[in-house]
Write an enzyme that holds these catalytic residues in place. Structure first.
Site, PDB file in Angstrom:
ATOM      1  N   SER A 144       0.814  -1.216   0.000  1.00  0.00           N
ATOM      2  CA  SER A 144       0.000   0.000   0.000  1.00  0.00           C
ATOM      3  C   SER A 144       0.850   1.270   0.000  1.00  0.00           C
ATOM      4  O   SER A 144       1.911   1.321   0.630  1.00  0.00           O
ATOM      5  CB  SER A 144      -0.883  -0.008   1.250  1.00  0.00           C
ATOM      6  OG  SER A 144      -1.449   1.258   1.473  1.00  0.00           O
ATOM      7  N   TYR A 167      -2.016   5.466  -4.379  1.00  0.00           N
ATOM      8  CA  TYR A 167      -2.981   6.550  -4.253  1.00  0.00           C
ATOM      9  C   TYR A 167      -2.270   7.748  -4.852  1.00  0.00           C
ATOM     10  O   TYR A 167      -1.221   8.175  -4.350  1.00  0.00           O
ATOM     11  CB  TYR A 167      -3.334   6.815  -2.791  1.00  0.00           C
ATOM     12  CG  TYR A 167      -4.237   5.771  -2.165  1.00  0.00           C
ATOM     13  CD1 TYR A 167      -5.447   5.433  -2.755  1.00  0.00           C
ATOM     14  CD2 TYR A 167      -3.891   5.151  -0.973  1.00  0.00           C
ATOM     15  CE1 TYR A 167      -6.288   4.491  -2.177  1.00  0.00           C
ATOM     16  CE2 TYR A 167      -4.728   4.216  -0.380  1.00  0.00           C
ATOM     17  CZ  TYR A 167      -5.915   3.884  -0.999  1.00  0.00           C
ATOM     18  OH  TYR A 167      -6.737   2.958  -0.421  1.00  0.00           O
ATOM     19  N   THR A 193      -5.365   2.573  -7.470  1.00  0.00           N
ATOM     20  CA  THR A 193      -6.683   2.337  -6.850  1.00  0.00           C
ATOM     21  C   THR A 193      -7.623   3.469  -7.235  1.00  0.00           C
ATOM     22  O   THR A 193      -7.344   4.646  -6.973  1.00  0.00           O
ATOM     23  CB  THR A 193      -6.525   2.255  -5.320  1.00  0.00           C
ATOM     24  OG1 THR A 193      -5.637   1.168  -5.033  1.00  0.00           O
ATOM     25  CG2 THR A 193      -7.863   2.009  -4.644  1.00  0.00           C
ATOM     26  N   LYS A 262      -7.067  -0.978 -10.097  1.00  0.00           N
ATOM     27  CA  LYS A 262      -7.691  -1.677  -8.957  1.00  0.00           C
ATOM     28  C   LYS A 262      -8.981  -0.968  -8.560  1.00  0.00           C
ATOM     29  O   LYS A 262      -8.964   0.226  -8.245  1.00  0.00           O
ATOM     30  CB  LYS A 262      -6.726  -1.692  -7.764  1.00  0.00           C
ATOM     31  CG  LYS A 262      -7.291  -2.345  -6.517  1.00  0.00           C
ATOM     32  CD  LYS A 262      -6.231  -2.470  -5.432  1.00  0.00           C
ATOM     33  CE  LYS A 262      -6.717  -3.232  -4.220  1.00  0.00           C
ATOM     34  NZ  LYS A 262      -7.521  -2.451  -3.288  1.00  0.00           N
ATOM     35  N   HIS A 286     -12.814  -2.511  -2.681  1.00  0.00           N
ATOM     36  CA  HIS A 286     -12.015  -2.058  -1.537  1.00  0.00           C
ATOM     37  C   HIS A 286     -12.421  -2.811  -0.265  1.00  0.00           C
ATOM     38  O   HIS A 286     -12.430  -2.255   0.836  1.00  0.00           O
ATOM     39  CB  HIS A 286     -12.185  -0.550  -1.340  1.00  0.00           C
ATOM     40  CG  HIS A 286     -10.920   0.152  -0.940  1.00  0.00           C
ATOM     41  ND1 HIS A 286     -10.194   0.927  -1.792  1.00  0.00           N
ATOM     42  CD2 HIS A 286     -10.246   0.192   0.240  1.00  0.00           C
ATOM     43  CE1 HIS A 286      -9.143   1.426  -1.173  1.00  0.00           C
ATOM     44  NE2 HIS A 286      -9.146   0.989   0.071  1.00  0.00           N
TER      45      HIS A 286
HETATM   46  C1  LIG Z   1      -7.634  -1.929   6.745  1.00  0.00           C
HETATM   47  C2  LIG Z   1      -7.604  -1.920   5.259  1.00  0.00           C
HETATM   48  C3  LIG Z   1      -6.757  -1.058   4.614  1.00  0.00           C
HETATM   49  C4  LIG Z   1      -6.712  -1.040   3.230  1.00  0.00           C
HETATM   50  N1  LIG Z   1      -5.818  -0.225   2.604  1.00  0.00           N
HETATM   51  C5  LIG Z   1      -5.784  -0.194   1.259  1.00  0.00           C
HETATM   52  C6  LIG Z   1      -4.863   0.645   0.596  1.00  0.00           C
HETATM   53  O1  LIG Z   1      -4.069   1.344   1.222  1.00  0.00           O
HETATM   54  N2  LIG Z   1      -4.886   0.652  -0.765  1.00  0.00           N
HETATM   55  C7  LIG Z   1      -5.766  -0.115  -1.489  1.00  0.00           C
HETATM   56  O2  LIG Z   1      -5.765  -0.078  -2.716  1.00  0.00           O
HETATM   57  N3  LIG Z   1      -6.619  -0.955  -0.864  1.00  0.00           N
HETATM   58  C8  LIG Z   1      -6.649  -1.013   0.470  1.00  0.00           C
HETATM   59  N4  LIG Z   1      -7.506  -1.870   1.080  1.00  0.00           N
HETATM   60  C9  LIG Z   1      -8.334  -2.764   0.281  1.00  0.00           C
HETATM   61  C10 LIG Z   1      -7.607  -4.093   0.025  1.00  0.00           C
HETATM   62  O3  LIG Z   1      -6.529  -3.913  -0.847  1.00  0.00           O
HETATM   63  C11 LIG Z   1      -8.550  -5.145  -0.600  1.00  0.00           C
HETATM   64  O4  LIG Z   1      -9.167  -4.597  -1.730  1.00  0.00           O
HETATM   65  C12 LIG Z   1      -9.590  -5.665   0.384  1.00  0.00           C
HETATM   66  O5  LIG Z   1      -9.085  -5.697   1.682  1.00  0.00           O
HETATM   67  C13 LIG Z   1     -10.039  -7.065  -0.016  1.00  0.00           C
HETATM   68  O6  LIG Z   1     -11.061  -7.506   0.811  1.00  0.00           O
HETATM   69  P1  LIG Z   1     -10.827  -8.478   2.082  1.00  0.00           P
HETATM   70  O7  LIG Z   1     -10.224  -7.628   3.143  1.00  0.00           O
HETATM   71  O8  LIG Z   1     -12.200  -8.918   2.408  1.00  0.00           O
HETATM   72  O9  LIG Z   1      -9.915  -9.578   1.659  1.00  0.00           O
HETATM   73  C14 LIG Z   1      -7.557  -1.905   2.478  1.00  0.00           C
HETATM   74  C15 LIG Z   1      -8.386  -2.791   3.142  1.00  0.00           C
HETATM   75  C16 LIG Z   1      -8.416  -2.815   4.516  1.00  0.00           C
HETATM   76  C17 LIG Z   1      -9.309  -3.815   5.198  1.00  0.00           C
END
Ligand SMILES: Cc1cc2nc3c(=O)[nH]c(=O)nc-3n(C[C@H](O)[C@H](O)[C@H](O)COP(=O)(O)O)c2cc1C
Length: 393
Positions: A144, A167, A193, A262, A286
């Site tokens: 990330s 981002y 993203t 994404k 997300h």
């Molecule tokens: C706490 C948290 C932080 C996240 N941070 C980012 C991020 O910084 N960038 C991003 O593209 N997606 C982020 N995501 C989304 C994840 O990349 C992913 O799409 C998602 O967690 C998938 O679903 P799951 O948690 O049910 O496996 C985040 C998700 C969570 C739960």
């Protein structure tokens, strides 16, 4: 320190039992006292229960919850029940191969580690623990922008090229500098993203914040995340609400990394991504943290796969917790599958060893699903192995 009692008190008082809290009812209160070794944990759901006990409520709230009433979060899980596996028999499944190659990344498993921000909030091992676990188990990792750890250190700990999640901020000069830094650190792809152009309404997280009696300012002193080091972020936004599809071409002018988009959920956007030159797509909402009352991503996958028609790889994430979930996505045409929260539950519960345990558990489940259905490699897992209840386009 244990936060479990406090958390259960909160649950009992809460008018909303969300998807994760519903599971809390099934887990014995003594679980954390009995499961002191990651090897004793039998599935991702138990790991979640342990993480909930060991991560402070505000941080667990950030990690586990969605937006508004958590309906998209729940939809991601519910979506898998719309597809059933169609097993074939009397196939020699003594050898099963789970390796994949996606955009030049060779991995032992089709399960990729999604970019999840701020991993230092779950365990002091943070992204280095995740990277070392990914290296030990042969998984590909996406880091990330909001990482607690410098990309250079994470890439070194992983010991193989990672992908950088971007981002873009609303200043193009920052985007260029971040792309250059990621490329110099050895990243071979950037995942832009696009599903968070605005703000999020994180109600369940806010309620869990209230349960946390620590003073946030003791730790959060407004310091920039490492990826923003050296950038002029004064007044800048994390994401740019004015981005349009030409951003793909603009990124390609300043980086040789593959550009992956994404956050796609519909066929029309998948077609546009291909048209504008994307090298890959991640079907994602997300993790239910963006638009509320959306579909589960597994339900979005068939129309995206049809629109892309094999021209670029399609990866999917959102709600994956079981090997059978992974199997269904592969059968529907995904090249790989992203796991987000599950490995962070492992991280929060046991640090690096917990991430390794989560990866072992889901890989084992995937191999069981592959053997049980008569498939011996990821490429073998085709539409023939899933009943799609009319979702196929
Ligand atoms: C706490 C948290 C932080 C996240 N941070 C980012 C991020 O910084 N960038 C991003 O593209 N997606 C982020 N995501 C989304 C994840 O990349 C992913 O799409 C998602 O967690 C998938 O679903 P799951 O948690 O049910 O496996 C985040 C998700 C969570 C739960």
């Amino acid at each position: 320190m244990t936060y479990r009692r406090q958390f259960l008190k909160y649950l009992a008082a809460s008018p909303l039992l969300t998807s994760y809290s519903a599971f809390a009812q099934e887990v014995e209160e003594t679980l954390g006292e009995r499961l002191t070794d990651p090897r004793d944990v039998i599935n991702v759901f138990e790991m979640e229960a342990l993480a909930r006990e060991r991560i402070p409520p505000a941080h667990f709230g950030y990690l586990a919850t969605g937006v508004d009433s958590d309906e998209t979060l729940q939809a991601n899980r519910d979506g898998f029940s719309r597809f059933q596996i169609k097993p074939r028999r009397l196939v020699d499944v003594s050898e099963v191969d789970t390796t994949v190659n996606v955009l030049g990344v060779q991995a032992d498993s089709p399960i990729f580690l999604c970019p999840v921000g701020s991993q230092g909030a779950y365990h002091s091992d943070a992204e280095l623990g995740t990277a070392r676990a990914a290296a030990a188990k042969g998984h590909h990792m996406i880091l990330s922008t909001q990482s607690s750890t410098r990309i250079e250190d994470v890439a070194e700990a992983r010991g193989a090229p990672i992908w950088h999640q971007l981002y873009s901020t609303d200043r193009w000069e920052n985007t260029v500098l971040m792309l250059q830094r990621a490329e110099a650190a050895g990243a071979t792809a950037v995942c832009l993203t696009i599903d968070l152009p605005g703000r999020r309404n994180t109600e369940t997280q806010s309620r869990l914040f209230r349960e946390d009696d620590r003073n946030c300012l003791d730790c959060h002193r407004g310091q920039a995340k490492p990826m923003f080091e050296g950038l002029d972020m004064r007044g800048a936004r994390l994401t740019d609400p004015s981005l349009t599809w030409d951003v793909i071409g603009r990124m390609k002018q300043v980086t040789d990394m593959n550009v992956i988009i994404k956050g796609i959920e519909v066929a029309e956007d998948a077609a546009l991504a291909v048209e504008y030159g994307a090298d890959g797509i991640i079907v994602s909402n997300h993790g239910g943290r963006s638009v509320e009352t959306g579909r589960g991503t597994i339900e979005c996958l068939p129309e995206v796969v049809a629109a892309v028609s094999g021209r670029i790889p399609v990866i999917v994430d959102g709600g994956f917790r079981r090997g059978t979930d992974v199997f269904k996505a592969l059968a529907l045409g995904a090249s790989a599958v992203g796991f987000g929260r599950p490995y962070c539950f492992g991280l929060g519960a046991f640090g690096q060893a917990g991430v390794e345990r989560v990866l072992d558990l889901v890989n084992r489940e995937l191999v069981i699903a592959m053997r049980g259905s008569g498939t011996t490699s990821v490429n073998n897992i085709t539409y023939d192995y899933v009943h799609d209840n009319g979702y196929r386009v």
